[in-house]
Design an enzyme around this catalytic site. Structure first.
Site, PDB file in Angstrom:
ATOM      1  CG  HIS A 298      -1.855  -1.119   1.298  1.00  0.00           C
ATOM      2  ND1 HIS A 298      -2.111  -1.835   2.462  1.00  0.00           N
ATOM      3  CD2 HIS A 298      -2.634  -1.702   0.342  1.00  0.00           C
ATOM      4  CE1 HIS A 298      -3.009  -2.770   2.214  1.00  0.00           C
ATOM      5  NE2 HIS A 298      -3.332  -2.714   0.938  1.00  0.00           N
ATOM      6  N   GLY A 470       3.234   1.614   3.101  1.00  0.00           N
ATOM      7  CA  GLY A 470       2.355   1.308   4.221  1.00  0.00           C
ATOM      8  C   GLY A 470       2.898   0.174   5.067  1.00  0.00           C
ATOM      9  CG  PHE A 471       5.634   0.325   7.017  1.00  0.00           C
ATOM     10  CD1 PHE A 471       6.764   0.704   6.304  1.00  0.00           C
ATOM     11  CD2 PHE A 471       5.038   1.246   7.859  1.00  0.00           C
ATOM     12  CE1 PHE A 471       7.303   1.977   6.438  1.00  0.00           C
ATOM     13  CE2 PHE A 471       5.563   2.534   7.995  1.00  0.00           C
ATOM     14  CZ  PHE A 471       6.693   2.894   7.282  1.00  0.00           C
ATOM     15  CG  HIS A 472       0.563  -2.914   4.898  1.00  0.00           C
ATOM     16  ND1 HIS A 472      -0.403  -1.956   4.716  1.00  0.00           N
ATOM     17  CD2 HIS A 472       0.891  -2.878   6.218  1.00  0.00           C
ATOM     18  CE1 HIS A 472      -0.661  -1.358   5.871  1.00  0.00           C
ATOM     19  NE2 HIS A 472       0.123  -1.894   6.797  1.00  0.00           N
ATOM     20  N   PRO A 473       4.298  -5.300   2.610  1.00  0.00           N
ATOM     21  CG  PRO A 473       6.516  -5.917   3.053  1.00  0.00           C
ATOM     22  CD  PRO A 473       5.417  -5.002   3.524  1.00  0.00           C
TER      23      PRO A 473
END
Length: 562
Positions: A298, A470-473
Site C-alpha cells: 500500500h 504502508g509497510f505491507h509487502p
C-alpha cells in the site's frame, strides 16, 4: 565437523508467522522443532520493544531491523522507499505500529477467485477468532481466549472524536467494529497490546512455551539456503557469528521469513526464475517463475495541518515530557506510553458504486511525514491515507548468492493509470474530511501538501514525491493452483515441485488485504500450522457487509462519490 542436528521441523524466521507455527507444532511433545531467527531475542527488559509509544525507535535502528530500501522507484521520480522489517523474535510484530486489522471479508473471497481454494471468509474467520482475546464485539466474529490480547484505543486526544464526527458529517457510516461484520465506515482502531505492553507474536506465542524441551530457538542465525536433495528439502544452511552451520529436517522446512526474505532464501537455494538465478550466479535447482514476483504494498500519503496544542501530541514531545510519559508507563503501564497514537480509522469507498471499501484513513494527532516518528514541533495532526487494492506489481531479486547482501526490491508504485487516479482521489477524500464543520476551530493551516496544490497534476506530483510504504509487502510466493505458472505454493503452503518445503508468511498472499497486514499473517500461520498437523477448524458462515458481484450493504447510507 560434527553431524548436523536433526529435527522434525525447521522454521526459518521467528517473526509474526514463525513464532505461531513454532508454538503450534511444538505443542506435540513427540515433534522436535527448531526455530531459526536472524535477529536477537526480545528481552523483557527492553522498553523500546515493550512500550507501544516507543515504536518509532526501532523503526530506525539496525539492532532489530533490516532497514531495507527499495531500488529507485521509476514512477516515484526515482526515489528509494524505506522498508523497515523486524529482525528480532516476533519479527515485524515486535517493531510495527500494532494496528490490528483483519482485512475486509471480501479479501478472502477474492483469494478464492485468485486460486487459493479453502481461503474464503468462512474458512479464515475461525482462525482469526482463535488467535485473539478481545474485550468487546460480537461473539460470532470475535475471539475471547486467544493468545493475542486486543484492545481499542482510549481516544486519548479530543481530535480523534473530531475525526469520527467529520466522517459522519461527510456522509460516511460509523462502524462499531472494523474487525466485525462491517469494516466499512469510521470507527475505533484495534491494537494488539496486553495491559499496556506490545503483544507481539513473541510475547503472545513464544514467551509462554520457551520451556518446552522439544522446542529449540536459535537466534542471530541468518538462513543461507534450503538444502534440497533429490527433489526434497532436507535441511537448512545458516550463518551464526560468522560460522556456517547446518540443521537437518526429517519432515519439513518451513520458510516464515517474510515477503522479502522468504523469496531471497528460495532464490539462493536455486529455486525460482532460471534467468534471474543465472544473473545472480546461482545454479538452477528447480524452475519456479513466480518466486519473488507479484510484490504488492500500500502506497501511503500523509497530509498534515496545524491545530491547537490541546488537540495534538507534538507539544508533549519535549525531552522532559517524554521522560515523564516513560516514567509513568514503567510504573503503571498507563498514560500516553501505552498508546500507539493511532486510535481512530476509516475504511471508505473511493467510488460510490463499489461494493466494498478500498481506501484506508488513519488519524494521527501529531504532525508527521512518515507516520511513525513524531517529533517536537508546533501542534498539528495528520491523516494517513492509501488505496488498498493497487494494480501495480513489483519483484524481489538478489544480486548474488551472498546471504548478507540486501535484496533488490522494486514495487513499481503508481505504474498504472488506475493507481495514479486512486492516489489523487485519496488526497481529495482526506481534504474533504478535514473540511467538515467538526474541524472548525481545530483545523489550522494545511502544511502538506499545502493549499496551492490543487490541480490533479500537482496532487499527483505530491504523491510521487512523498508517497511512502504502508509497510505491507506481500505476494512474492503466492498461493495458487499448479496450472498457474506464477503460483509458488499450493493452498496448504507447500512449494510447487519440491517436497518437504513450505512457506508461511505474507509472501503467500495472492493479493494484499484491505488494511494493515500483520493480523492476516497471524491467521495464515494459525491455519497452515493446522494443515501441517492434519487438522482444520470447521468453516464459520457469518454474514458480512458488501459482497463482490452481489452488493448487499448493511449500512444506513451509501458513501458519496468523490
Amino acid at each position: 565437523m560434527t553431524s548436523p542436528a536433526e529435527f522434525d521441523y525447521i522454521i526459518v524466521g521467528g517473526g509474526s508467522a514463525g513464532a505461531i507455527v513454532a508454538n503450534r507444532l511444538s505443542a506435540d511433545p513427540k515433534l522436535r522443532v527448531l526455530l531459526l531467527e536472524a535477529g536477537p531475542a526480545d528481552r523483557d527488559s527492553d522498553w523500546t520493544v515493550r512500550m507501544p509509544a516507543a515504536m518509532g525507535i526501532n523503526f530506525e535502528r539496525a539492532k532489530y531491523n533490516y532497514l531495507y530500501n527499495s531500488e529507485p522507484e521509476p514512477y516515484l521520480n526515482g526515489r528509494q522507499v524505506f522498508h523497515p522489517r523486524g529482525k528480532i523474535l516476533g519479527g515485524s510484530s515486535s517493531i510495527n505500529g500494532m494496528c490490528y486489522t483483519r482485512g475486509n471479508p471480501n479479501d478472502y473471497e477474492r483469494w478464492v477467485s485468485e486460486g487459493a481454494a479453502g481461503w474464503s471468509y468462512a474458512d479464515v474467520l475461525p482462525y482469526f477468532k482463535r488467535l485473539e482475546s478481545f474485550e468487546g464485539g460480537d461473539d460470532l466474529y470475535r475471539g475471547r481466549s486467544g493468545p493475542v490480547k486486543v484492545r481499542n484505543g482510549p481516544l486519548s486526544f479530543s481530535s480523534y472524536n473530531t475525526f469520527l464526527a467529520a466522517g459522519e458529517q461527510a456522509g460516511y457510516p460509523r462502524t462499531a467494529d472494523i474487525n466485525g461484520p462491517q469494516q466499512e465506515g469510521f470507527g475505533l482502531f484495534d491494537r494488539n497490546t496486553d495491559d499496556g505492553i506490545r503483544a507481539s507474536t513473541s510475547w503472545a506465542y513464544l514467551r509462554p512455551v520457551r520451556g518446552r524441551k522439544n522446542l529449540s530457538i536459535i537466534t542471530e542465525a541468518t538462513a543461507d539456503k534450503v538444502l534440497v536433495e533429490e527433489g526434497r528439502a532436507r535441511g537448512v544452511a545458516y550463518i551464526q557469528r560468522g560460522l556456517r552451520k547446518e540443521a537437518r529436517a526429517r519432515r519439513e522446512v518451513i520458510l516464515s521469513a517474510g515477503a522479502f526474505n522468504s523469496p531471497q532464501i528460495l532464490l539462493r537455494s536455486g529455486i525460482g526464475p532460471g534467468e534471474a538465478l543465472r544473473k545472480a550466479g546461482i545454479a538452477l535447482v528447480h524452475e519456479l517463475p513466480g518466486v519473488g514476483r507479484n510484490l504488492q504494498d500500500h502506497l501511503e500519503f500523509y497530509l498534515c495541518w496545524t491545530c491547537p496544542p490541546a488537540a495534538s501530541l507534538n507539544p508533549r514531545l519535549t525531552k522532559l515530557s517524554k521522560a515523564l510519559i516513560g516514567l509513568r508507563w514503567m510504573l503503571t503501564r498507563k498514560g500516553l506510553g501505552e498508546s500507539n497514537h493511532d486510535e481512530a480509522v476509516a475504511f471508505v469507498r473511493s467510488e460510490a458504486a463499489l461494493g466494498y471499501p478500498d481506501t484506508e484513513m488513519q488519524f494521527m494527532p501529531f504532525q508527521t511525514a512518515t507516520g511513525y516518528v513524531p517529533q517536537p514541533s508546533p501542534a498539528g495532526f495528520s491523516i494517513a491515507i492509501c488505496h488498498q487494492r493497487p494494480k501495480s506489481r513489483g519483484q524481489v531479486e538478489i544480486p548474488s548468492a551472498d546471504p548478507l547482501a540486501a535484496p533488490h526490491i522494486t514495487f513499481n508504485y503508481l505504474s498504472t493509470e488506475f493507481d495514479r487516479q486512486k492516489a489523487i482521489t485519496c488526497v481529495r477524500i482526506a481534504r474533504n474530511i478535514v473540511a467538515q464543520r467538526a474541524f472548525d476551530g481545530v483545523r489550522g493551516e494545511e502544511l502538506r501538501p499545502g493549499p496551492d496544490t490543487t490541480s490533479d497534476e500537482a496532487v499527483l506530483e505530491f504523491c510521487r514525491n512523498t508517497g511512502t510504504s504502508g509497510f505491507h509487502p506481500s505476494g512474492t510466493c503466492r498461493m495458487g493452483p499448479k496450472e498457474n505458472a506464477q503460483s509458488v505454493v499450493d493452498s496448504d503452503g507447500r512449494l510447487q515441485g519440491v517436497e518437504g518445503l513450505r512457506v508461511i508468511d505474507a509472501s503467500v498472499f495472492p493479493s494484499v488485504t484491505t488494511g494493515n497486514t500483520n493480523v492476516p499473517v497471524m491467521m495464515v500461520a494459525e491455519k497452515l500450522a493446522d494443515a501441517i498437523l492434519g487438522r482444520k477448524l470447521d468453516p464459520l458462515k457469518a454474514p458480512f457487509a458488501g459482497r463482490l458481484g452481489n452488493v448487499q450493504l448493511s449500512v444506513a447510507k451509501a458513501q458519496p462519490a468523490v
